[in-house]
Design an enzyme around this catalytic site. Structure first.
Site, PDB file in Angstrom:
ATOM      1  N   HIS A   1       0.881  -1.356  -0.135  1.00 38.75           N
ATOM      2  CA  HIS A   1       0.073  -0.005  -0.017  1.00 38.75           C
ATOM      3  C   HIS A   1       0.773   1.299  -0.187  1.00 38.75           C
ATOM      4  O   HIS A   1       2.159   1.265   0.318  1.00 38.75           O
ATOM      5  CB  HIS A   1      -1.101   0.079   1.320  1.00 38.75           C
ATOM      6  CG  HIS A   1      -0.069   0.045   2.617  1.00 38.75           C
ATOM      7  ND1 HIS A   1       0.320  -1.093   2.985  1.00 38.75           N
ATOM      8  CD2 HIS A   1       0.207   1.110   3.293  1.00 38.75           C
ATOM      9  CE1 HIS A   1       0.850  -0.775   4.281  1.00 38.75           C
ATOM     10  NE2 HIS A   1       0.708   0.640   4.461  1.00 38.75           N
ATOM     11  N   CYS A   2       0.456   2.303  -0.370  1.00 38.69           N
ATOM     12  CA  CYS A   2       1.139   3.627  -0.103  1.00 38.69           C
ATOM     13  C   CYS A   2       0.046   4.736  -0.470  1.00 38.69           C
ATOM     14  O   CYS A   2      -1.132   4.606  -0.721  1.00 38.69           O
ATOM     15  CB  CYS A   2       2.192   3.740  -1.379  1.00 38.69           C
ATOM     16  SG  CYS A   2       1.393   3.862  -2.904  1.00 38.69           S
TER      17      CYS A   2
END
Lengths: 150, 490
Positions: free
Chosen positions: A66-67
């Protein structure tokens, strides 16, 4: 534009890839097609950056790359099921469920609450079991949307 | 076991919430009560002050710094990573149980605050609450400087006499053989510590608002406030300004190559420049005029007005028992100490006396009329004696937190009374803090002790009366099963 967290197009029930980079890239391409990510390379680099800080694999065969990235237009989940498993650095082996979570840079908190709800579901056994057993992409998209709706 | 927990991870998207969920599930299995504050991108629902106050143990599951750690001072605390919480929350809670078991301190509550954090709606915190949190962060970092500097200055007065402030600079003249030289040295060290007050206040207000990049703009803004003579008021403005400016700058999108150096170089640089220009050129003059007017007004209240001033400051001290209003009155008094004028010393005496009243009064009431207080409150009475005697007004917070409407007005009454009497008697004090332990430095100690004692009596009577009249309502409200108090009203 459709603003749902996940749609059937963003589900890949047969994600066969050699490693986690390919897994991320494969799911990220779906995000680009769906218009949720504007720049594939930029986004993939941002995910890799986050992955470097700490592996996102967790017990129970789950990977959560994720980011937050400026290349993301709306909070979105792309989901992949890997029958062969792909290593996300968890202690107990490869991940069979991959959740690629894309969050826009500087999104307001109301915007982000759907991702918070999603993250909370990830540690519930029933949630992951349902995703393991589902047979149709649309079934998964609908189930996830219903679970995270406030 | 009652647990409060904070979770925080670098991106604030996934692990913060997964850890929270895992902890909550594990707590349900163990039969523990838990409240989790998720410091992530979806906004944070802050733990209420009551939850923190009542918790047996604090669990921090974080890979980044936890905001507002100071809230948990004095509580047993267990730390882990978010990963530990996600994968083995039960183990983390087991460690927490051990820590809670090992902690035997009773009533370690002076650090908690009494105001109820309003229950957050939709994950947003009210503007007033956030403003108060920012100010309290600034104040809490300033207090050690007040304590160190103030007590050194008091010591120097004790050994060097009233005129020690006029002694020559120790860098030019220092004679180790004379007491006066040592006193002058201690005085000048204390004054140096005091010079930090406004910059530290401003710096950490800014820090609370916009994190580390705001620290330099805040400190520099605070120092600029001092240079232009805008004092504490200017410092507060500078801190808020720095927080707003840096907070705004952080929202400006920047190219990726720049992102790395933003918090370390660009934000502090631009923020400091903007805040510095505003403080020196735009806001400095009006702020310093306002500060001068305020100080002149308070100092000008002589004679009968002095009694009024004492009552006003005393009331402020008790109104939030260690909160921002209390600190305004307190810093006003401390600010006068360095001038050494008689009025300033009288104000200091009035403020300290007023600040000793609430814990002492509540301890008295809880001892004499134990039936009116809950078991937890009676436990808080023992430390409250010591806290009151040391002028730590926060010792009254455990009482005020559970019953603010009856406790706080009673305390204001007693503290205002002590403040007024102290001014009336003309008692003076050269130390900024210390309570009973600095009584040797008090001018007219007998009358001063009388002023404090009368205030304690007044506040204790008021709170006893308030609780007696309204006992039935209070019992219905907090559902307390207090055996002793069932008779009279029923």
């Amino acid at each position: 534009m459709n603003n749902e967290l996940i749609t059937a197009d963003l589900v890949d029930l047969d994600l066969r890839v050699p490693d986690r980079h390919a897994a991320v890239r494969g799911l990220a391409e779906r995000l680009v097609t769906a218009g949720r990510v504007t720049d594939l390379e930029w986004f993939v680099a941002d995910v890799a950056e986050r992955e470097k800080q700490m592996a996102t694999g967790m017990r129970g065969g789950i990977g959560i790359p994720h980011c937050r990235s400026a290349a993301v237009t709306a909070p979105t989940l792309a989901f992949g099921r890997c029958p062969e498993g792909v290593d996300f650095g968890a202690e107990d082996g490869p991940a069979r469920l991959v959740f690629l979570i894309a969050a826009p840079e500087g999104g307001d908190s109301e915007h982000m609450s759907v991702l918070a709800a999603l993250a909370r579901r990830l540690v519930r056994a029933e949630f992951t079991r349902t995703l393991l057993e589902a047979t149709e992409p649309s079934e998964i998209a609908e189930y996830v949307r219903r679970e995270v709706s406030p | 076991m009652r647990v409060v927990a904070v979770t925080a991870c670098p991106t604030g998207i996934a692990h913060t919430y997964m850890a929270a969920e895992a902890l909550e599930q594990a707590a349900v299995e163990r039969g523990d009560e838990i409240s989790v504050e998720t410091q992530g991108s979806a906004g944070s629902e802050p733990l209420s002050t009551r939850e923190v106050h009542e918790a047996d143990v604090v669990v921090l599951a974080a890979d980044v710094g936890v905001n507002g750690r100071e809230r948990f001072a004095g509580k047993p605390l267990v730390e882990g990573t978010v990963k530990q919480a996600v994968e083995n929350a039960a183990e983390l809670l087991r460690r927490a149980a051990e820590a809670a078991e090992a902690d035997t301190t009773v009533g370690a509550a002076p650090q908690t605050r009494h105001e109820e954090t309003p229950e957050p709606d939709a994950g947003h915190t009210g503007a007033a609450t956030r403003l108060r949190q920012w100010l309290m962060t600034g104040v809490s970092y300033m207090i050690p400087f007040v304590a160190a500097g103030g007590l050194l200055i008091a010591l120097s007065f004790a050994f060097g006499g009233y005129r020690i402030t006029e002694a020559p600079d120790v860098t030019e003249h220092f004679d180790p053989a004379t007491l006066t030289s040592w006193a002058a040295l201690v005085n000048q060290i204390g004054t140096t510590a005091f010079d930090f007050l406004v910059p530290v206040l401003a710096g950490f207000v800014a820090y609370a608002m916009a994190d580390r990049p705001a620290l330099a703009p805040g400190f520099v803004g605070g120092a600029a406030a001092v240079s232009v003579g805008a004092g504490f008021l200017g410092g507060l403005v500078a801190g808020l300004l720095a927080g707003v400016v840096v907070g705004g700058l952080r929202r400006v999108p920047v190219p990726r190559v720049m992102a790395g150096i933003m918090p370390v170089v660009v934000l502090p640089l631009v923020g400091t420049l903007v805040v510095g220009v505003l403080m020196f050129v735009v806001l400095g003059t009006p702020l310093s005029a306002l500060m001068t007017a305020l100080t002149d007004w308070l100092n000008g209240l002589g004679g009968a007005n002095a009694v009024l001033l004492g009552a006003l400051l005393g009331g402020m001290i008790a109104s939030d028992l260690g909160g921002p209003v209390n600190k305004v009155a307190y810093t006003f008094a401390v600010g006068g100490l360095t001038t050494g004028s008689d009025t300033a010393l009288q104000i200091m005496a009035a403020v300290m006396g007023a600040g000793m009243v609430p814990p002492l009064a509540l301890a008295t009431a809880a001892t004499v009329r134990a039936g009116l207080f809950t078991a937890a409150e009676r436990d808080s009475a023992r430390p409250a004696w010591l806290l009151g005697a040391s002028f730590i007004t926060e010792g009254a917070i455990p009482f005020a937190a559970t019953d603010p409407l009856r406790v706080i007005p009673s305390m204001i009454l007693g503290s205002a009374g002590t403040g007024a009497l102290s001014m009336l008697f003309g008692a003076t004090l050269r130390a900024p803090h210390g309570g009973l332990f600095v009584f040797p430095l008090v001018g007219k100690p007998g009358l001063y002790a009388l002023a404090v004692a009368l205030g304690v009596l007044l506040a204790a009577l008021a709170v006893t009366a308030a609780k007696s009249f309204a006992r039935e309502g209070a019992r219905a409200l907090d559902g307390d099963e207090n055996a002793e108090s069932t008779t009279a009203a029923a």
